[in-house]
Write an enzyme that holds these catalytic residues in place. Sequence first.
Site, PDB file in Angstrom:
ATOM      1  N   HIS A 128     -72.451  32.073 -44.931  1.00 35.91           N
ATOM      2  CA  HIS A 128     -73.508  31.249 -45.514  1.00 35.91           C
ATOM      3  C   HIS A 128     -73.601  31.336 -47.028  1.00 35.91           C
ATOM      4  O   HIS A 128     -73.385  30.358 -47.740  1.00 35.91           O
ATOM      5  CB  HIS A 128     -74.840  31.612 -44.862  1.00 35.91           C
ATOM      6  N   GLU A 134     -71.213  28.363 -39.205  1.00 35.00           N
ATOM      7  CA  GLU A 134     -71.957  29.147 -40.195  1.00 35.00           C
ATOM      8  C   GLU A 134     -72.273  30.535 -39.660  1.00 35.00           C
ATOM      9  O   GLU A 134     -72.678  30.695 -38.503  1.00 35.00           O
ATOM     10  CB  GLU A 134     -73.259  28.413 -40.544  1.00 35.00           C
ATOM     11  N   GLU A 146     -76.435  28.130 -56.076  1.00 33.31           N
ATOM     12  CA  GLU A 146     -77.219  26.900 -55.945  1.00 33.31           C
ATOM     13  C   GLU A 146     -78.454  26.928 -56.841  1.00 33.31           C
ATOM     14  O   GLU A 146     -78.742  25.955 -57.538  1.00 33.31           O
ATOM     15  CB  GLU A 146     -77.646  26.697 -54.487  1.00 33.31           C
ATOM     16  N   HIS A 173     -69.650  17.932 -47.589  1.00 32.88           N
ATOM     17  CA  HIS A 173     -70.576  19.008 -47.225  1.00 32.88           C
ATOM     18  C   HIS A 173     -71.890  18.422 -46.735  1.00 32.88           C
ATOM     19  O   HIS A 173     -72.591  17.719 -47.480  1.00 32.88           O
ATOM     20  CB  HIS A 173     -70.862  19.938 -48.406  1.00 32.88           C
ATOM     21  N   HIS A 229     -71.850  28.604 -49.611  1.00 35.29           N
ATOM     22  CA  HIS A 229     -72.862  28.155 -50.566  1.00 35.29           C
ATOM     23  C   HIS A 229     -72.963  29.193 -51.679  1.00 35.29           C
ATOM     24  O   HIS A 229     -73.216  30.377 -51.407  1.00 35.29           O
ATOM     25  CB  HIS A 229     -74.242  28.033 -49.902  1.00 35.29           C
ATOM     26  N   ASP A 240     -75.305  17.218 -48.597  1.00 31.85           N
ATOM     27  CA  ASP A 240     -76.129  18.310 -48.097  1.00 31.85           C
ATOM     28  C   ASP A 240     -76.917  17.776 -46.902  1.00 31.85           C
ATOM     29  O   ASP A 240     -76.509  16.813 -46.266  1.00 31.85           O
ATOM     30  CB  ASP A 240     -77.022  18.877 -49.200  1.00 31.85           C
ATOM     31  N   HIS A 291     -75.094  18.977 -43.285  1.00 30.59           N
ATOM     32  CA  HIS A 291     -75.625  19.724 -42.140  1.00 30.59           C
ATOM     33  C   HIS A 291     -76.103  18.690 -41.125  1.00 30.59           C
ATOM     34  O   HIS A 291     -77.271  18.281 -41.136  1.00 30.59           O
ATOM     35  CB  HIS A 291     -76.788  20.622 -42.560  1.00 30.59           C
TER      36      HIS A 291
END
Length: 391
Positions: A190, A151, A220, A73, A217, A331, A75
């Site tokens: 998302h 996303e 979190e 995972h 997600h 991340d 970005h």
Amino acid sequence: MARMTHSDPHTPRLLTCDVLYTGVGGAQSPGGVVVVGGTVAATGHPDALRAAYPHAREERAGSVIAPPPVNAHTHLDMSAYEFTALPYFRWIPEVVVPQREKRSAEAARHGADTLAGLGAGGVGDIVYMHAPDVMDTLLPREDLSGVLYYEVLGTFPEKADEIFRTVRERIEGWRAHERPGGPRVGLSPHTPHTVSHRLMRLLCDYAAGEGLPLQIHVAEHPAEHDLYTRGGGPIWDNRLAPFYPDTFADVIGRAPQADLTPVRYLDELGALNARPTLIHMVNVTPDDIARVARAGSAVVTCPRSNHHLECGVFPWAAFAAAGVEVALGTDSVASGGSLDVREDVAFAQEVHPGLDPRVIVRAAVKGGHRVLGTRAPFIRRGEAWDERYCW
């Protein structure tokens, strides 16, 4: 990654480590690999290998010998961001928003180059909804494997059908360009609170019907609890009003209640039927973990990111006890600090001192490949040896 030098390539080398994971079964500690002429001759306990290969030149390979870990995972389009450790509710307005112009295909290309240089075993990348050209940039790469998750955000239920039509059109266009061994196209609604109940159901039903991988997600930050139990709290108070309906109940299509959690909401909505991979899962209840286990969903933990944003510590032991597959991710560079998931493996050993390091190493390799639907190379007799196997 340990670097070793050797002269005669035909002289047996015994490489030793703290944790050995061959890609099959469980890891072992300590471990060793005998390499002869660039080929794996044997694996096992160092004592047994010393007895079987008494003339082998012994070398310390490092902490771990295993196939390259998977960054399950990240970005990549945020790879030009500057790393900043701040509490979650400062990090978003002070880091994410001011630098959002840096989210680009060029940044994603740089991130992919970094992963290739690290020899990553695969990647689960989130492609920002407002930068679809990132997908066009990454999908053709021959040095990238894993899943590129497009996303999707959209909190207004009345706009769900329109958003879904656009998303489906894009996904179908991208899937036509998938190649064997290359990245697959996936979807990422998302979060449960930034995607309306109608859009979440549309996306998950579509993904299940088409066999598309999903990442969401979830749980979190502790403040998510306030959203689902009372429809307010720090997340709602700090939202950008134009992007949300009048009440949180409109987003999720039901009234918040005392024992509602993001995981229970997804389960009761039917979203877990698509077996999405759930990202973060730091702030969960025992009931949440049981629901995830029953659904057969996997979880990706991002230890450094969760620490830097002060989100809490992933309850790894509880998920392991429930039989949930766990993988690791970095991340974004902005919150994790780098794209090297080996650093998350090392950090996970610090924040989970009671957890067997063999479990963490296996998760970084086997868990990551299971999340992405790819296959780890094996370190076994007759296979080619690769120095990238030494962490």
